[in-house]
Design a protein around this motif. Structure first.
Motif, mmCIF file in Angstrom:
data_model
loop_
_atom_site.group_PDB
_atom_site.id
_atom_site.type_symbol
_atom_site.label_atom_id
_atom_site.label_comp_id
_atom_site.label_asym_id
_atom_site.label_seq_id
_atom_site.Cartn_x
_atom_site.Cartn_y
_atom_site.Cartn_z
ATOM 1 N N ALA A 109 0.855 -1.147 -0.001
ATOM 2 C CA ALA A 109 0.047 -0.099 -0.077
ATOM 3 C C ALA A 109 0.850 1.347 0.076
ATOM 4 O O ALA A 109 0.281 2.206 -0.204
ATOM 5 C CB ALA A 109 -0.896 0.008 1.181
ATOM 6 N N ALA A 110 2.073 1.255 0.247
ATOM 7 C CA ALA A 110 3.088 2.409 0.379
ATOM 8 C C ALA A 110 3.732 2.414 -0.788
ATOM 9 O O ALA A 110 4.801 3.461 -0.996
ATOM 10 C CB ALA A 110 3.966 2.148 1.479
ATOM 11 N N ALA A 111 3.471 1.695 -1.859
ATOM 12 C CA ALA A 111 4.323 1.860 -3.116
ATOM 13 C C ALA A 111 4.343 3.054 -3.895
ATOM 14 O O ALA A 111 5.317 3.449 -4.498
ATOM 15 C CB ALA A 111 3.932 0.806 -4.144
ATOM 16 N N SER A 112 3.308 3.847 -3.722
ATOM 17 C CA SER A 112 3.110 5.280 -4.253
ATOM 18 C C SER A 112 3.590 6.302 -3.516
ATOM 19 O O SER A 112 3.594 7.775 -3.597
ATOM 20 C CB SER A 112 1.864 5.424 -4.921
ATOM 21 O OG SER A 112 0.876 5.585 -3.873
ATOM 22 N N TYR A 113 3.957 6.019 -2.195
ATOM 23 C CA TYR A 113 4.373 6.955 -1.266
ATOM 24 C C TYR A 113 5.821 7.611 -1.677
ATOM 25 O O TYR A 113 6.407 6.936 -2.593
ATOM 26 C CB TYR A 113 4.519 6.591 0.199
ATOM 27 C CG TYR A 113 3.223 6.332 1.015
ATOM 28 C CD1 TYR A 113 3.102 7.000 2.255
ATOM 29 C CD2 TYR A 113 2.080 5.685 0.420
ATOM 30 C CE1 TYR A 113 1.979 6.736 2.975
ATOM 31 C CE2 TYR A 113 0.771 5.715 1.063
ATOM 32 C CZ TYR A 113 0.846 6.211 2.535
ATOM 33 O OH TYR A 113 -0.308 6.273 3.077
ATOM 34 N N ASP A 115 9.646 8.631 -2.126
ATOM 35 C CA ASP A 115 10.585 7.474 -1.995
ATOM 36 C C ASP A 115 11.249 7.576 -0.654
ATOM 37 O O ASP A 115 11.590 6.541 0.044
ATOM 38 C CB ASP A 115 11.884 7.806 -2.986
ATOM 39 C CG ASP A 115 11.418 7.486 -4.392
ATOM 40 O OD1 ASP A 115 10.482 6.684 -4.714
ATOM 41 O OD2 ASP A 115 11.950 7.962 -5.385
ATOM 42 N N TRP A 116 11.707 8.725 -0.049
ATOM 43 C CA TRP A 116 12.038 8.746 1.397
ATOM 44 C C TRP A 116 11.374 8.116 2.507
ATOM 45 O O TRP A 116 12.046 7.926 3.499
ATOM 46 C CB TRP A 116 12.325 10.289 1.588
ATOM 47 C CG TRP A 116 11.219 11.088 1.895
ATOM 48 C CD1 TRP A 116 10.377 11.804 0.961
ATOM 49 C CD2 TRP A 116 10.570 11.286 3.386
ATOM 50 N NE1 TRP A 116 9.581 12.507 1.641
ATOM 51 C CE2 TRP A 116 9.430 12.282 3.070
ATOM 52 C CE3 TRP A 116 10.875 10.932 4.347
ATOM 53 C CZ2 TRP A 116 8.550 12.710 3.958
ATOM 54 C CZ3 TRP A 116 9.768 11.376 5.645
ATOM 55 C CH2 TRP A 116 8.666 12.201 5.392
ATOM 56 N N THR A 117 10.092 7.897 2.228
ATOM 57 C CA THR A 117 9.464 7.513 3.288
ATOM 58 C C THR A 117 9.463 5.650 3.170
ATOM 59 O O THR A 117 9.376 5.110 4.013
ATOM 60 C CB THR A 117 7.863 7.547 3.182
ATOM 61 O OG1 THR A 117 7.241 6.864 1.885
ATOM 62 C CG2 THR A 117 7.638 9.033 3.080
ATOM 63 N N ARG A 118 10.055 5.259 2.134
ATOM 64 C CA ARG A 118 10.268 3.676 1.947
ATOM 65 C C ARG A 118 11.636 3.259 2.102
ATOM 66 O O ARG A 118 11.814 2.175 1.341
ATOM 67 C CB ARG A 118 9.473 3.390 0.545
ATOM 68 C CG ARG A 118 7.915 3.632 0.735
ATOM 69 C CD ARG A 118 7.438 3.360 -0.526
ATOM 70 N NE ARG A 118 7.629 4.229 -1.788
ATOM 71 C CZ ARG A 118 8.424 4.077 -3.059
ATOM 72 N NH1 ARG A 118 8.800 2.739 -2.803
ATOM 73 N NH2 ARG A 118 8.575 4.957 -3.687
ATOM 74 N N LYS A 119 12.592 4.052 2.621
ATOM 75 C CA LYS A 119 13.980 3.424 2.623
ATOM 76 C C LYS A 119 14.121 2.544 3.796
ATOM 77 O O LYS A 119 15.257 2.136 3.922
ATOM 78 C CB LYS A 119 14.921 4.686 2.694
ATOM 79 C CG LYS A 119 14.828 5.658 1.433
ATOM 80 C CD LYS A 119 15.647 6.676 1.587
ATOM 81 C CE LYS A 119 15.757 7.615 0.273
ATOM 82 N NZ LYS A 119 16.818 8.902 0.431
#
Length: 332
Positions: A109-113, A115-119
């Motif tokens: 669900a976070a794929a479109s957030y 980039d810096w939120t998914r590191k």
């Protein structure tokens, strides 16, 4: 009634991005429940929506930021942590990660957030605890509304400002240092701002929570506070100063506990929480600034504001800066 209509409209306009994986849903239903510890407020509508959509029983326990780390670590170290999912300001989540409290999970669900939120493969960053200048629009003329942070140093605001204690409140300390690192061109300009603000003798309260009340009542005119109170305190006559500089805030993070008793239900809950549907509810009902693309709180002009995350400060930095601010603001 107006708030209900705004929420319904937001849910209609923001399509749900939650489509549960069939296998995960089956495993989660076998567990039957999920426990959520958080410092965020007013999330019952999201819990109710999760329960209705999945058939699971979600239990929410609110723990204040000041007690969150100690509570979770005490329970975890005793082998009695009841939470499957944890949510707190990013610095708190990072301290929990260092203690082995968090499990790895990359939610689809976070794929479109951004980039810096998914590191981080454990912590999902979903929002920013944003800070702004909140004022009483019945007392402050439009021409007097601050256009820059340094406008707070104008003597006309003497004894008319309320803010969380800059000597002890970690988020305010981080925000003030964030201004130094992200807004002011030189330390001299920043220090001039601090001294001018201190000279205007703000009222100090323990945290952001009490900041709106003196502005609502007219005791004070303006607060260094959170825009979400425009939503949660409605119909109080509150508005925010659309300053030319960016708004700053502490990122909000969440993760699954490494000791989760219901790990599949925890994953399902994470997926739901990070969906546009849930984030739309959080923005509309609570006024939170979330990072799901295209989702904004229904606060006039907030969709155009530049909101940036401030860096995580160590405990030592917080203590050291707090001591310096105590001197500047003449705090005991």
């Amino acid at each position: 009634m107006k708030k209900i209509l705004v929420t319904l409209l937001a849910l209609i306009l923001v399509p749900s991005a939650f489509a549960a994986d069939t296998d995960l849903l089956r495993k989660a239903k076998a567990e039957g429940q999920v426990s959520f510890y958080a410092n965020i407020t007013a999330v019952k509508p999201i819990m109710d929506a999760f329960n209705a959509e999945t058939g699971l029983k979600g239990k929410y326990t609110r723990i204040s930021t000041s007690k969150f780390l100690a509570t979770v670590l005490t329970e975890f170290q005793a082998g009695k942590l009841m939470a499957d999912v944890l949510q707190a300001p990013l610095p708190v989540m990072q301290m929990l990660k260092a203690q082995g409290v968090l499990a790895s999970y990359n939610s689809p669900a976070a794929a479109s957030y951004p980039d810096w939120t998914r590191k981080d493969d454990q912590i999902h960053t979903f929002g920013i605890e944003y800070v702004a200048l909140i004022y009483n629009k019945e007392l402050v003329k439009q021409a007097d509304v601050p256009k820059r942070y340094e406008d707070l140093t104008d003597p006309k605001w003497k004894n008319k400002i309320v803010m969380a204690n800059p000597g002890t409140h970690a988020t305010t300390i981080s925000w003030l240092v964030g201004l130094k690192e992200n807004v002011y061109k030189s330390e001299a300009e920043w220090m001039q701002f601090l001294k001018g603000l201190a000279a205007n003798k703000p009222m100090f309260v323990k945290s952001f929570g009490p900041t709106p009340a003196p502005v609502e009542s007219g005791e004070k005119s303006i607060a260094i506070s959170m825009p979400k109170y425009i939503i949660t305190k409605a119909p109080a006559p509150l508005d925010w100063a659309r300053v030319e500089q960016p708004l700053l805030g502490t990122p909000r993070g969440m993760a699954i506990a490494s000791s989760a008793k219901n790990p599949n239900a925890a994953k399902l809950f994470m997926d739901f929480w990070l969906s546009k549907k849930a984030m739309g509810m959080l923005a509309s009902d609570v006024g939170e600034y979330v990072l799901a693309p295209g989702v904004f709180p229904p606060i006039d002009g907030m969709d155009k504001a530049k909101v940036i995350p401030i860096r995580t400060m160590s405990d030592k930095e917080i203590r050291d800066w707090g001591a310096k601010f105590k001197k500047i603001f003449a705090l005991r």
